[in-house]
Design a protein around this motif. Structure first.
Motif, mmCIF file in Angstrom:
data_model
loop_
_atom_site.group_PDB
_atom_site.id
_atom_site.type_symbol
_atom_site.label_atom_id
_atom_site.label_comp_id
_atom_site.label_asym_id
_atom_site.label_seq_id
_atom_site.Cartn_x
_atom_site.Cartn_y
_atom_site.Cartn_z
ATOM 1 N N GLY A 101 0.810 -1.207 0.000
ATOM 2 C CA GLY A 101 0.000 0.000 0.000
ATOM 3 C C GLY A 101 0.845 1.259 0.000
ATOM 4 N N SER A 102 0.568 2.180 -0.932
ATOM 5 C CA SER A 102 1.232 3.484 -0.914
ATOM 6 C C SER A 102 0.268 4.603 -0.555
ATOM 7 N N LYS A 103 -1.044 4.352 -0.690
ATOM 8 C CA LYS A 103 -2.052 5.348 -0.349
ATOM 9 C C LYS A 103 -2.864 4.958 0.873
ATOM 10 N N LYS A 104 -2.805 3.697 1.248
ATOM 11 C CA LYS A 104 -3.541 3.215 2.409
ATOM 12 C C LYS A 104 -2.706 2.163 3.119
ATOM 13 N N GLY A 105 -3.012 1.929 4.382
ATOM 14 C CA GLY A 105 -2.375 0.846 5.104
ATOM 15 C C GLY A 105 -3.183 -0.425 4.955
ATOM 16 N N VAL A 106 -2.504 -1.541 4.744
ATOM 17 C CA VAL A 106 -3.156 -2.849 4.632
ATOM 18 C C VAL A 106 -2.620 -3.711 5.768
ATOM 19 N N TYR A 107 -3.520 -4.118 6.673
ATOM 20 C CA TYR A 107 -3.110 -4.822 7.886
ATOM 21 C C TYR A 107 -3.827 -6.161 7.999
ATOM 22 N N ARG A 108 -3.074 -7.177 8.353
ATOM 23 C CA ARG A 108 -3.692 -8.463 8.721
ATOM 24 C C ARG A 108 -4.012 -8.416 10.208
ATOM 25 N N LEU A 109 -5.282 -8.652 10.538
ATOM 26 C CA LEU A 109 -5.745 -8.690 11.925
ATOM 27 C C LEU A 109 -5.712 -10.138 12.407
ATOM 28 N N MET A 110 -4.978 -10.400 13.471
ATOM 29 C CA MET A 110 -4.882 -11.755 14.022
ATOM 30 C C MET A 110 -5.658 -11.807 15.329
ATOM 31 N N LEU A 111 -6.753 -12.557 15.342
ATOM 32 C CA LEU A 111 -7.708 -12.548 16.436
ATOM 33 C C LEU A 111 -7.381 -13.620 17.470
ATOM 34 N N ASP A 112 -8.080 -13.509 18.620
ATOM 35 C CA ASP A 112 -7.764 -14.404 19.737
ATOM 36 C C ASP A 112 -8.201 -15.847 19.511
ATOM 37 N N ASP A 113 -8.988 -16.113 18.471
ATOM 38 C CA ASP A 113 -9.380 -17.498 18.181
ATOM 39 C C ASP A 113 -8.575 -18.102 17.040
ATOM 40 N N GLY A 114 -7.543 -17.384 16.597
ATOM 41 C CA GLY A 114 -6.688 -17.887 15.528
ATOM 42 C C GLY A 114 -7.124 -17.505 14.134
ATOM 43 N N THR A 115 -8.282 -16.878 13.980
ATOM 44 C CA THR A 115 -8.733 -16.450 12.655
ATOM 45 C C THR A 115 -8.133 -15.080 12.328
ATOM 46 N N THR A 116 -8.268 -14.700 11.079
ATOM 47 C CA THR A 116 -7.666 -13.440 10.623
ATOM 48 C C THR A 116 -8.627 -12.679 9.720
ATOM 49 N N GLY A 117 -8.356 -11.410 9.574
ATOM 50 C CA GLY A 117 -9.078 -10.561 8.638
ATOM 51 C C GLY A 117 -8.101 -9.544 8.068
ATOM 52 N N ILE A 118 -8.551 -8.787 7.071
ATOM 53 C CA ILE A 118 -7.718 -7.762 6.448
ATOM 54 C C ILE A 118 -8.390 -6.412 6.638
ATOM 55 N N TYR A 163 -8.215 -2.370 5.663
ATOM 56 C CA TYR A 163 -7.687 -1.282 4.853
ATOM 57 C C TYR A 163 -7.917 0.004 5.629
ATOM 58 N N VAL A 164 -6.855 0.802 5.786
ATOM 59 C CA VAL A 164 -6.923 2.001 6.618
ATOM 60 C C VAL A 164 -6.494 3.204 5.788
ATOM 61 N N TRP A 165 -7.401 4.183 5.653
ATOM 62 C CA TRP A 165 -7.106 5.406 4.928
ATOM 63 C C TRP A 165 -6.907 6.536 5.926
ATOM 64 N N ARG A 166 -5.672 6.829 6.228
ATOM 65 C CA ARG A 166 -5.318 7.926 7.109
ATOM 66 C C ARG A 166 -4.080 8.609 6.545
ATOM 67 N N GLY A 216 -9.537 5.884 -0.819
ATOM 68 C CA GLY A 216 -10.538 6.264 0.169
ATOM 69 C C GLY A 216 -11.632 5.224 0.309
ATOM 70 N N ARG A 217 -12.267 5.248 1.475
ATOM 71 C CA ARG A 217 -13.293 4.256 1.777
ATOM 72 C C ARG A 217 -14.442 4.298 0.785
ATOM 73 N N ASP A 218 -14.925 5.494 0.454
ATOM 74 C CA ASP A 218 -16.089 5.593 -0.427
ATOM 75 C C ASP A 218 -15.792 5.041 -1.821
ATOM 76 N N LEU A 219 -14.599 5.354 -2.342
ATOM 77 C CA LEU A 219 -14.224 4.804 -3.639
ATOM 78 C C LEU A 219 -14.139 3.284 -3.579
ATOM 79 N N PHE A 220 -13.596 2.757 -2.483
ATOM 80 C CA PHE A 220 -13.502 1.311 -2.330
ATOM 81 C C PHE A 220 -14.888 0.678 -2.349
#
Length: 299
Positions: free
Chosen positions: A30-47, A49-52, A72-76
């Motif tokens: 990502g050069s315009k947004k942050g892309v993060y893998r979320l690692m949850l307490d049950d071992g599952t994950t999500g992605i 996208y953060v526009w800041r 941006g979120r709206d464009l996404f």
């Protein structure tokens, strides 16, 4: 540039999944947004996208909103709906918040890791279906330009001439060929016939923007989706996919020739501007700019 951690995204994880966040990892790309893998307490994950502003490496720059800073979120969300309705596969939406979107973590590999023949065939079929969705006006699906707006080739010419001037000031080899290149742009533009129908396109589809999961290509980095000349998409596809590209039937070769030069100029100007900021993967951007300088001079 500081990246987000567990404390910053814990509330997002609770809202999206109702679970505690154990760890996060910022993914490359990502050069315009942050892309993060979320690692949850049950071992599952999500992605996420953060526009800041803290996630955006691009210096401020005035450009036609049609191209400028497609982020941006709206464009996404608009692009997600448009592509889904057109039959393309995109990650399932889990949460949309003020400046964050969470989608399913599909895992899988990027198509660039291995050009799987079956996945490629499905990708070209999916894109053909997307391109069959048309509009008499061009622009973002939620902000189409009026019918009397300047024709798409005029918009591209204006943008390309601006990029030529910027590149001339920064690249001596382009400066030496400036007059010839302007003449080429104007000559190729003049050869383009009018058009009144525009196709839905991804806008920036390379093999690094396609995930393959269970053999199915999934489109990501979709904020650049718009109705535009389909040749604009295919020029970018041939640049990024090379021999793996499958050209569509009926492409206007005059547009292809004009848009090739315009896109090569863009792929010099953009990386050089990105390098003015704190983008970390500098060698890759330098290589992209250098490659496209050569392609511009060969036109």
């Amino acid at each position: 540039m500081a990246h987000l951690g567990v404390a910053d995204l814990a509330d997002v994880a609770r809202s999206a999944y109702g679970r505690e966040l154990r760890d996060v990892a910022r993914l490359r790309g990502g050069s315009k947004k942050g892309v993060y893998r979320l690692m949850l307490d049950d071992g599952t994950t999500g992605i996420a996208y953060v526009w800041r502003a803290s996630e955006d490496y691009w210096p401020e720059h005035d450009e036609d909103p049609l191209f400028g800073h497609a982020s941006g979120r709206d464009l996404f969300l608009t692009a997600h709906t448009a592509l889904s309705e057109a039959g393309a596969c995109v990650p399932r939406l889990v949460l949309a918040d003020a400046d964050v979107v969470v989608v399913e973590d599909l895992g899988g590999e990027f198509l660039e890791k291995a050009f799987d023949a079956d996945a490629l065939e499905r990708l070209w079929d999916d894109l053909a279906a997307v391109h069959r969705h048309t509009s008499p006006r061009y622009g973002r699906p939620n902000a189409l330009r009026p019918l009397d707006a300047p024709p798409v080739p005029d918009v591209v010419l204006h943008r390309a001439l601006g990029h030529l001037e910027t590149c001339r000031a920064r690249v001596p080899r382009i400066a030496a060929e400036r007059d010839r290149l302007e003449a080429q742009l104007r000559e190729r533009h003049a050869a383009v016939e009018p058009r009144t129908t525009y196709a839905l396109i991804h806008g920036e589809l390379g093999p690094d923007h396609v995930l393959v999961t269970d053999g199915r290509p999934v489109l990501i980095d979709i904020e650049g989706v718009m109705f535009f000349d389909v040749e604009w998409e295919h020029v970018f596809l041939e640049l990024r996919f090379g021999s793996h590209h499958r050209p569509a039937t009926g492409l206007d070769q005059a547009r292809m020739s004009f848009y090739r030069l315009a896109q090569h100029l863009s792929l010099v100007e953009g990386p050089l501007r990105l390098l003015d900021g704190g983008f970390p993967h500098r060698d890759a951007m330098t290589a992209i700019a250098e490659h496209n300088i050569g392609r511009v001079l060969d036109c």
